[in-house]
Design a protein around this motif. Sequence first.
Motif, short mmCIF file in Angstrom:
data_model
loop_
_atom_site.label_atom_id
_atom_site.label_comp_id
_atom_site.label_asym_id
_atom_site.label_seq_id
_atom_site.Cartn_x
_atom_site.Cartn_y
_atom_site.Cartn_z
N LEU A 87 -30.57 7.15 52.45
CA LEU A 87 -29.34 6.89 51.69
C LEU A 87 -29.38 7.58 50.33
O LEU A 87 -28.36 8.08 49.85
CB LEU A 87 -29.13 5.39 51.52
CG LEU A 87 -28.81 4.59 52.80
CD1 LEU A 87 -28.42 3.16 52.43
CD2 LEU A 87 -27.72 5.24 53.62
N ASN A 88 -30.56 7.64 49.72
CA ASN A 88 -30.68 8.36 48.45
C ASN A 88 -30.39 9.85 48.64
O ASN A 88 -29.79 10.49 47.77
CB ASN A 88 -32.08 8.17 47.87
CG ASN A 88 -32.27 6.81 47.22
OD1 ASN A 88 -31.29 6.18 46.81
ND2 ASN A 88 -33.51 6.37 47.11
N GLN A 89 -30.81 10.41 49.78
CA GLN A 89 -30.53 11.81 50.05
C GLN A 89 -29.03 12.05 50.21
O GLN A 89 -28.49 13.05 49.71
CB GLN A 89 -31.26 12.25 51.32
CG GLN A 89 -32.77 12.37 51.16
CD GLN A 89 -33.44 12.84 52.44
OE1 GLN A 89 -33.16 12.31 53.53
NE2 GLN A 89 -34.29 13.84 52.34
N ILE A 90 -28.35 11.14 50.89
CA ILE A 90 -26.90 11.25 51.03
C ILE A 90 -26.23 11.19 49.66
O ILE A 90 -25.35 11.99 49.33
CB ILE A 90 -26.36 10.14 51.95
CG1 ILE A 90 -26.85 10.35 53.39
CG2 ILE A 90 -24.82 10.09 51.92
CD1 ILE A 90 -26.51 9.21 54.33
N LEU A 91 -26.66 10.22 48.85
CA LEU A 91 -26.09 10.05 47.53
C LEU A 91 -26.32 11.30 46.67
O LEU A 91 -25.40 11.79 46.00
CB LEU A 91 -26.70 8.83 46.85
CG LEU A 91 -26.21 8.51 45.44
CD1 LEU A 91 -24.71 8.23 45.43
CD2 LEU A 91 -26.98 7.33 44.86
#
Length: 211
Positions: free
Chosen positions: A28-32
Amino acid sequence: MKFLHTSDWHLGKLFHEKSLIEDQKHVLNQILERMQEAYRSNSPYAALVVSGDIYDRAMPPSEAVTLLNDFLVRITETVPGVHVFMNSGNHDSATRHEIFTTPWKALKVHTIGNLDKNNINKHIIKIDNIGYIIAIPYTYERNIPEGFFQEILDTVSNLNTENLPVVMTAHTTIHGCDFIGHDHATEYTVGGIDAFNIEQMGEGYDYLALG
């Protein structure tokens, strides 16, 4: 219309009884970060589309719910103007998915849990003057009236006087897809999901976002 299409996050999933929450937080951090970078580069995403199975089960653990809530707040705070679309999948609870529909909508987060055959406008969301998203949650094929997809696409066509892009998202699959890597998949079902013929999806969308 620029958007990021993802699906099947399965937050809260266990792998051999081991929690994957830290790995999922990293993803999710990568998406963000990707969406933040696009915003800083003046090439922002108009939307993030999650095509079902946000959670791994109908009653997700509290840490999975907290992870999702934190992610949604962070993305709305750091990527101004972005819309997030989450339609429920077969692993999600459709009812729980809609509990906070109203407050989330204030942050441009759209949660669509139950299919409403009598109010198709529920499934049509216009993104400013950029495009339309048609969000269809998971349901058994037999529960979808014949011609439903075309009916909703025709409704959008009548609304879409500016000829904006139309994206339709659903948690389903299509006959003829490559199911390599899925256990117990057949021509007609994968992961317990009934497959549709592509003709059943109707005509009038520019992109079909499945999960």
